[in-house]
Structure formats: C-alpha cells, structure tokens
Design a protein around this motif. Structure first.
Motif, PDB file in Angstrom:
ATOM      1  N   GLU A 127      10.448 -59.411 -16.980  1.00 24.27           N
ATOM      2  CA  GLU A 127      11.177 -58.936 -15.916  1.00 24.27           C
ATOM      3  C   GLU A 127      10.921 -60.081 -14.898  1.00 24.27           C
ATOM      4  O   GLU A 127      11.722 -60.124 -13.745  1.00 24.27           O
ATOM      5  N   ASN A 128       9.797 -60.626 -14.855  1.00 26.24           N
ATOM      6  CA  ASN A 128       9.419 -61.795 -14.087  1.00 26.24           C
ATOM      7  C   ASN A 128       9.883 -63.224 -14.133  1.00 26.24           C
ATOM      8  O   ASN A 128       9.515 -63.895 -13.522  1.00 26.24           O
ATOM      9  N   GLY A 129      10.719 -63.336 -15.046  1.00 25.48           N
ATOM     10  CA  GLY A 129      10.962 -64.578 -15.397  1.00 25.48           C
ATOM     11  C   GLY A 129      10.210 -65.335 -16.226  1.00 25.48           C
ATOM     12  O   GLY A 129      10.571 -66.799 -16.178  1.00 25.48           O
ATOM     13  N   TYR A 130       9.444 -64.887 -16.883  1.00 26.64           N
ATOM     14  CA  TYR A 130       8.412 -65.736 -17.553  1.00 26.64           C
ATOM     15  C   TYR A 130       8.570 -65.494 -19.167  1.00 26.64           C
ATOM     16  O   TYR A 130       8.975 -64.338 -19.620  1.00 26.64           O
ATOM     17  N   GLN A 131       8.287 -66.565 -20.039  1.00 27.91           N
ATOM     18  CA  GLN A 131       8.450 -66.399 -21.313  1.00 27.91           C
ATOM     19  C   GLN A 131       7.085 -66.325 -21.799  1.00 27.91           C
ATOM     20  O   GLN A 131       5.982 -66.712 -21.026  1.00 27.91           O
ATOM     21  N   VAL A 132       6.777 -65.672 -23.079  1.00 34.43           N
ATOM     22  CA  VAL A 132       5.495 -65.588 -23.680  1.00 34.43           C
ATOM     23  C   VAL A 132       5.222 -66.406 -24.661  1.00 34.43           C
ATOM     24  O   VAL A 132       6.007 -66.153 -25.600  1.00 34.43           O
ATOM     25  N   LEU A 133       4.484 -67.071 -24.765  1.00 30.45           N
ATOM     26  CA  LEU A 133       3.887 -67.998 -26.015  1.00 30.45           C
ATOM     27  C   LEU A 133       2.784 -67.003 -26.709  1.00 30.45           C
ATOM     28  O   LEU A 133       1.952 -66.588 -25.973  1.00 30.45           O
ATOM     29  N   LEU A 134       3.034 -66.956 -28.075  1.00 29.79           N
ATOM     30  CA  LEU A 134       2.130 -66.102 -28.896  1.00 29.79           C
ATOM     31  C   LEU A 134       0.749 -67.080 -29.469  1.00 29.79           C
ATOM     32  O   LEU A 134       0.955 -67.991 -29.857  1.00 29.79           O
ATOM     33  N   GLY A 135      -0.458 -66.468 -29.267  1.00 30.83           N
ATOM     34  CA  GLY A 135      -1.421 -67.104 -29.523  1.00 30.83           C
ATOM     35  C   GLY A 135      -2.323 -65.992 -30.620  1.00 30.83           C
ATOM     36  O   GLY A 135      -3.349 -65.550 -29.971  1.00 30.83           O
ATOM     37  N   ASP A 136      -1.942 -65.752 -31.722  1.00 35.50           N
ATOM     38  CA  ASP A 136      -2.900 -64.764 -32.741  1.00 35.50           C
ATOM     39  C   ASP A 136      -3.973 -65.703 -33.190  1.00 35.50           C
ATOM     40  O   ASP A 136      -3.788 -66.673 -33.951  1.00 35.50           O
ATOM     41  N   THR A 137      -5.320 -65.123 -32.946  1.00 30.42           N
ATOM     42  CA  THR A 137      -6.187 -65.976 -33.281  1.00 30.42           C
ATOM     43  C   THR A 137      -7.159 -65.457 -34.482  1.00 30.42           C
ATOM     44  O   THR A 137      -7.889 -66.204 -35.037  1.00 30.42           O
ATOM     45  N   ASP A 181      -0.848 -50.098 -18.737  1.00 38.63           N
ATOM     46  CA  ASP A 181      -1.453 -50.717 -17.498  1.00 38.63           C
ATOM     47  C   ASP A 181      -2.127 -51.900 -17.805  1.00 38.63           C
ATOM     48  O   ASP A 181      -2.086 -52.915 -16.960  1.00 38.63           O
ATOM     49  N   LEU A 182      -3.066 -51.857 -19.064  1.00 38.81           N
ATOM     50  CA  LEU A 182      -3.617 -53.175 -19.117  1.00 38.81           C
ATOM     51  C   LEU A 182      -2.697 -54.427 -19.248  1.00 38.81           C
ATOM     52  O   LEU A 182      -3.047 -55.353 -18.557  1.00 38.81           O
ATOM     53  N   GLY A 183      -1.707 -54.111 -19.757  1.00 37.93           N
ATOM     54  CA  GLY A 183      -0.797 -55.215 -19.954  1.00 37.93           C
ATOM     55  C   GLY A 183      -0.102 -55.626 -18.641  1.00 37.93           C
ATOM     56  O   GLY A 183      -0.121 -56.949 -18.241  1.00 37.93           O
ATOM     57  N   ARG A 184       0.677 -54.899 -18.131  1.00 33.69           N
ATOM     58  CA  ARG A 184       1.295 -55.142 -16.758  1.00 33.69           C
ATOM     59  C   ARG A 184       0.480 -55.582 -15.914  1.00 33.69           C
ATOM     60  O   ARG A 184       0.865 -56.566 -15.128  1.00 33.69           O
ATOM     61  N   ILE A 185      -0.538 -54.784 -15.427  1.00 35.86           N
ATOM     62  CA  ILE A 185      -1.409 -55.458 -14.386  1.00 35.86           C
ATOM     63  C   ILE A 185      -1.825 -56.884 -14.592  1.00 35.86           C
ATOM     64  O   ILE A 185      -2.137 -57.459 -13.699  1.00 35.86           O
ATOM     65  N   SER A 186      -2.279 -57.192 -15.685  1.00 36.51           N
ATOM     66  CA  SER A 186      -2.808 -58.484 -16.235  1.00 36.51           C
ATOM     67  C   SER A 186      -1.744 -59.427 -15.798  1.00 36.51           C
ATOM     68  O   SER A 186      -2.123 -60.501 -15.278  1.00 36.51           O
ATOM     69  N   VAL A 187      -0.552 -59.221 -16.051  1.00 40.11           N
ATOM     70  CA  VAL A 187       0.425 -60.248 -16.002  1.00 40.11           C
ATOM     71  C   VAL A 187       0.664 -60.245 -14.533  1.00 40.11           C
ATOM     72  O   VAL A 187       0.772 -61.173 -13.782  1.00 40.11           O
ATOM     73  N   GLU A 188       0.784 -59.103 -13.731  1.00 35.53           N
ATOM     74  CA  GLU A 188       1.027 -59.290 -12.096  1.00 35.53           C
ATOM     75  C   GLU A 188      -0.134 -59.991 -11.627  1.00 35.53           C
ATOM     76  O   GLU A 188       0.174 -60.924 -10.597  1.00 35.53           O
ATOM     77  N   MET A 189      -1.269 -59.854 -12.062  1.00 38.04           N
ATOM     78  CA  MET A 189      -2.339 -60.654 -11.654  1.00 38.04           C
ATOM     79  C   MET A 189      -2.158 -62.308 -11.583  1.00 38.04           C
ATOM     80  O   MET A 189      -2.348 -63.198 -10.921  1.00 38.04           O
ATOM     81  N   ILE A 220       2.963 -56.718 -21.836  1.00 35.61           N
ATOM     82  CA  ILE A 220       2.875 -58.074 -21.244  1.00 35.61           C
ATOM     83  C   ILE A 220       4.305 -58.556 -21.276  1.00 35.61           C
ATOM     84  O   ILE A 220       4.635 -59.314 -20.315  1.00 35.61           O
ATOM     85  N   GLN A 221       4.722 -58.581 -22.455  1.00 34.66           N
ATOM     86  CA  GLN A 221       6.151 -59.419 -22.845  1.00 34.66           C
ATOM     87  C   GLN A 221       7.355 -58.816 -21.768  1.00 34.66           C
ATOM     88  O   GLN A 221       7.826 -59.314 -20.929  1.00 34.66           O
ATOM     89  N   ASN A 222       7.141 -57.313 -21.586  1.00 44.36           N
ATOM     90  CA  ASN A 222       8.090 -56.695 -20.882  1.00 44.36           C
ATOM     91  C   ASN A 222       8.078 -57.250 -19.217  1.00 44.36           C
ATOM     92  O   ASN A 222       8.805 -57.625 -18.538  1.00 44.36           O
ATOM     93  N   THR A 223       6.843 -57.172 -19.146  1.00 41.71           N
ATOM     94  CA  THR A 223       6.378 -57.387 -17.363  1.00 41.71           C
ATOM     95  C   THR A 223       6.633 -58.829 -17.074  1.00 41.71           C
ATOM     96  O   THR A 223       7.573 -59.383 -16.175  1.00 41.71           O
ATOM     97  N   ALA A 224       6.302 -59.694 -18.193  1.00 45.18           N
ATOM     98  CA  ALA A 224       6.701 -61.188 -18.039  1.00 45.18           C
ATOM     99  C   ALA A 224       8.215 -61.408 -17.937  1.00 45.18           C
ATOM    100  O   ALA A 224       8.679 -62.275 -17.028  1.00 45.18           O
TER     101      ALA A 224
END
Lengths: 337, 337
Positions: A89-99, A295-303, A83-87
């Motif tokens: 690449e697309n110019g997004y930052q990721v905020l972490l929420g460990d629950t 794929d689970l990570g990448r596709i979810s970000v793309e969506m 997820i982080q990688n894909t994000a």
DNA sequence: CCATTACATGTATGCGTTTACAAAGATTCT
DNA sequence: AGAATCTTTGTAAACGCATACATGTAATGG
C-alpha cells in the motif's frame, strides 16, 4: 522492439530527458501541454522506467527485507502477510529472508542492508544476539518484532507475553484447576522466559503450588507438545490442565490425550498461545491467547517507513495486548469472561 | 564513518578501482600479492560493494520474484520455502508477491520485470489469462508452477492432476465404496477441471455411476468443505466416501461429519489432496494425494536460473507425479498398496 | 638481444536515471 | 518600457561500479 529508455521518449516528444523525468517525480513542475505529450510518448513506446538506474541515482530501492524464522509457520506467515499488504500500500516491495531459525542466516540477510539492496528491515523474532544485530546494521533502519531484549535502542513492537500468559493461566484457575502443567518454548528465547514467568506469577498470585515436574521445555512445535504430553499424562499423578506456550504444542498435547483416551476438556483442559489457523479447526477448537498478528505486522511497517523517511517515531517501543479467545478446549465455553 | 566506496579501498591499497573490482569479479586475474592487499583494505574499511551500482552496471539484480496466491496457505508456502532455499543456494534473492488471488495484483507484480527490479519470475498458480501473461512479460524469463494452460510457450512445472485424482478415487473404490462424492475447487481453474475429470474417469472405468448431486464446487478452503459436507451428509441418501480436491476441504468435511455424529472412516471415508501439514495432525490423520511440493519449487527455480543465464532448457514442460499417502481417514490404513 | 607473447594493471567510458544549475520565456511591478 | 520575479525547460554532472581498451612489465623463443 528493444529496450526503450527515457532518452527515447524524450526524443519522441521533442523534449529533454529532464522534463520526462520530471513528469515522474514532479509532474506539477511541467506544463500540462508537455506533460500530455510525455504521457502519450510513454504510452506509445510502452516505456517503463528502469528501476536500477533510479535506485542508484536516488540511493534507495523502495524495498524492505523481512527476516523471518520460518514461513511455513502460519503464525509467522500471518504477520508476513500483514507486512506485505502494508508495504505494498505504501509503495514498497518486500524481499523475503527465511532463516530456518539460524542466526548465521539472519546475519547473512542483514548484510543486504549495507549492500543497499533494501532500505530497511523488519526482523521477526530474531535469534541473533542483540549486540550482534547492532554491530551489523550500523545505523540502518530496522524494527524488531516479538523480541524486546534490545539494549541497543532498536525500535520494536511486541505483545505482552508475561501478562497474556498470566491471563491464560488464570482462565484455567478460575475454571477450578489446581494442578496445571506448563509447556514452554525454548528457554533461550526471552519471550519464552516471559511467558513462563507469567505462568508462575499467576499460580503464585492464587496461592497455587507449581509442581516442577509439570513444567517442561518444548520447541513450540507440534511434535514436542505431543511427546511431552504423552509422557506426562501417562504418569502416576497427571495434571488436569495445561498452559502451552504455543498452539502447536497445545494441539500436540490434545492429540496425545486422545491417544490415551483422555477426554478434552472434561479430563484435561488446555489453553494455547498464538491463535493460529489450526486452533479453530482442530478438535476440539482450542482456547488460546490470540496475538494481534495483523497489528504486529502493520505497525512494524509503519514504524519502519517513518524511520526510512527520517521522520521521528512517536514511540520507539510498542507493546500490544493479546486477547483470550475462548473456544472448547477448556470447557464452559459459553462463558465469556 | 561515512559511506565507503570502491574508490576508498582503491586509495587505501594504492591500486586502481579496476583491480579492486576485479577481485570481486575475476579474482584470478589479479596477482596474489595485490589480491591480499585488497582483501585487507576491504576488511579494514569494512567495505561492502554497493549493489545498486553493480546492478545498474550489469543490468541485472540477481533477484527473482515469486508471485503467489496466498502465503497463509501452507501448501503455497511450502513451495515458496523450497523456492527460497534453492534461490539462496544459487545466490538469488527472492522478492515476494502475494496476490490474494487477484489477477490485477498479479499483473502489477509482473511489471517489476520490465522495470528491471527482478531478473525473472516464478508464477505460482496464476489466475490471469495466459495470453495476458504473455503480453505483460514480453520475452522475460518466467516459469509457471501448477498451471499448464499456456498456449504461449512459457515453461511450466506441474503435477499430474488428472492421474492423481484418479488414483485417489480408485483407492476408495478398491476399499469397496460405490457411492462417492467429489468436492472440486473453483471450476474456472484448469487444475480443478483436471482433477474433476480424473474422478469421473476413475468412476467410469470401474462402471460406477456418478450421482451428480454428489459433486459440488468448493473453493479449496476449509469452510467450503465443511458447509458442503454438512448439507450433503444430512441428506436422505448420503455418500459413503468423499474425494476432496484439497486437504482443507477434506478436513472441513471431516469436521462436519463429526458434528453430525458420523464416524470416520467407518461410516464416511475421505481422501484429500495436497498433503498439507494439517493432514497429519487432524483427527483422524488424512489420507491424501501428496504433491511433490519441494520438487515443484526446486525445479522451477532451476529452470528459471537456466533461462536467466540464457542456457537451453532440457525440457520446457515438467510434469511430476503425486503420491498417495495412506493414513487413517479411509480405513484399512495398514494396507500399503 | 630483440621480437613476440602472456600477464597485470590503469584509464576512461557508460549503465539510465535524477537533479543542481543555468538559461530562456512569460508575467508582474514600478 | 525596463527591471524583477516566477515558471518552464535544457545542460550536464553525478550515483558506484564493471569492463573494453590501452599501457606497461615479465616471460619466452629464435
């Protein structure tokens, strides 16, 4: 050398803030000559745009929240990494929420959406009730990974748990096993139920009876696999094989077998689920259903990105297939199916 | 149901935005009666303050950036988890910056500081050159974890690598080993050098010669430990024990030994470094120097928060001690030192 | 009873951008 | 040459909140 704003660079190159701003947002709208001047001024002043102001003005942050049950679990962190990688690449930052698997924490993090701290969220393996999720997110972009019980039409990407569990079980059956145990995850989770169903249906399809005393509920983690197996293998009529709903439980079971002097795979075959890093390293290397974590990570970000941009989704629900990777914990490991 | 702002709730309860704002920032400054009215209006409108506006106004975001070499590595993710927990408890969000060990990525993430996207950063095991770090952060709050080569006076929290490595080595020496191998991490890293020095100094202190052919440079990861050990153990004059600068390499070496039919700990003893999760699960369980991962994370956040608040640090540099946890990979595992 | 103070509330400005709109300059067309 | 169009630039108004300052009201003291 105090904080330098866009005004400063505007003054510096004797232009208005508007044109300076434009070289960031619509460079083609400003003449090459002035563009150059602006670039130089930016350079000279070492100017960096203030994202807080930009975010407020545009009412978006270019960052997404990833709500994750537990980053210590390499299965989740693998997806997170993707997820982080894909994000990125697309110019997004990721905020972490460990629950820590707490629904309360999940809800707290979700509030960051209404507070506009993030533009969207990727929700890994939620524990909250779907209708609760719906209530909280209120039309914000969210995609769920690994859970499909979403009456509300929230997009999700999942793997085919039922089918994969079936495949894993059939692998054991094909190897000649008839007395097969099953360790499930917490049955409160839909994916646990799906996997369990897959096990039952494979057994049934091959006319094999399931000894109910051989199917137990674990919690996906190492220790539960160990404990369960220790008890089961010491019983009068132990199974010859095990399907575990997670690699950790499978590895725990192998450890228990070793403690009891039961050799793997000769006396006890085991197949896991997830293909975590340890599956390759443990002894013997574990045969397992590998989930398409990347794929689970990448596709979810793309969506999610499409949703955030207001573009239409080609399909709201994505179901990926797992792959049986055969190693040594079931024997006959040279046989590729 | 459109976006509801503070103005809306002000209108709703017939008060000014100022008092509404005050119930968030200085509740005691507004009369109980009105406070109640505001609460009710907030409730009724389901109002959530817009953080973008608040952030811009206050010029801070209440979020911190964690720059981390690799979240897939459970050693790092353990620290990350501790950081997230502490940050959350103190009302901070954490932004994730996985760099894949690339200095270029590190620098990119650091820019989020000047862009005001985060108030401070915790920098785990940086690969960048310290002077580069200094250049980029320009007086922003940063604390470094796990690396002390910081001529610039950036606060850091580390463990005592040299001492710990010495302790690990001495454990083996005390068990009677004389021909001891050492697998280091990348020697470009200062912590690798420190650990290696610890090994050498322990050997020297006990009048033991170090066979240079037995000290190799790995990369901390499983595969390198496996490869190195496979070769070394097959050589004419193999070592009887190994100190590995990481658990992964140690486990790789054990795997190599098993492949060669060398029994652990009887014929080959190994001690690792880090105490990752796998160290407990692998076969046999690994004796290792456990780093205070939880403390590393927690303390770094606590320091950072003080810095962000402008409070003084009681000490800029914190050095923690590791702990030798004795399991079964060295034999005599019942002996607590 | 008025002066002083403490407290509660409101008014209005600014945080640093982006962007709609206006204006001016350059270019093309009739 | 003047009108019409296109391009480039500037002006000013948001974005939603926090807060300095002003104002008003209640409590206190002499």
């Amino acid at each position: 050398m105090r904080k330098v704003t866009m005004d400063d660079v505007a003054k510096r190159c004797k232009l208005s803030v508007a044109t300076v701003s434009r070289v960031y947002t619509n460079p083609e709208k400003v003449s090459p000559k002035n563009r150059e001047k602006v670039y130089r001024a930016i350079e000279e002043l070492n100017y960096q745009p203030n994202m807080l102001a930009r975010n407020l003005r545009k009412l978006q942050t270019n960052s997404i929240l990833v709500v994750i049950p537990n980053i210590m679990n390499t299965f989740f962190s693998y997806i997170l990494k993707s997820i982080q990688n894909t994000a990125f690449e697309n110019g997004y930052q990721v905020l972490l929420g460990d629950t820590d698997k707490s629904p309360e924490m999940e809800e707290k993090y979700l509030h960051l959406l209404q507070q506009k701290m993030v533009d969207g969220v990727i929700f890994l393996y939620p524990r909250m009730h779907p209708s609760e999720i719906q209530r909280v997110i209120d039309k914000h972009p969210v995609v769920i990974v690994g859970h499909q019980e979403t009456p509300a039409d929230i997009p999700f990407v999942i793997n085919n748990n039922r089918l994969s569990s079936q495949t894993a079980t059939e692998h054991l059956i094909r190897l000649g096993h008839r007395r097969i145990a099953y360790f499930s995850g917490p049955l409160g989770l839909s994916l646990s139920k799906e996997r369990q169903e897959g096990f039952f249906s494979a057994m049934e399809a091959h006319g094999l009876a399931v000894d109910e005393s051989l199917v137990c509920e674990g919690d996906f983690y190492f220790q539960s696999g160990y404990d369960l197996a220790l008890q089961m293998l010491a019983s009068p009529n132990p199974p010859t094989a095990l399907v575990a709903a997670s690699d950790e439980m499978a590895i725990g079971a192998m450890k228990a077998a070793r403690k009891l002097g039961i050799s793997i795979p000769d006396e006890f075959a085991v197949v896991g689920f997830d293909d975590i890093k340890m599956a390759l390293i443990c002894e013997p290397p574990l045969t397992t259903m590998a989930q398409p974590k990347e794929d689970l990570g990448r596709i979810s970000v793309e969506m999610l990105i499409r949703m955030m941009k207001g573009e239409p989704l080609s399909s709201k629900h994505v179901i990926l297939n797992d792959e049986l990777v055969i190693r040594e914990s079931c024997g006959f490991h040279l046989n590729r199916l």
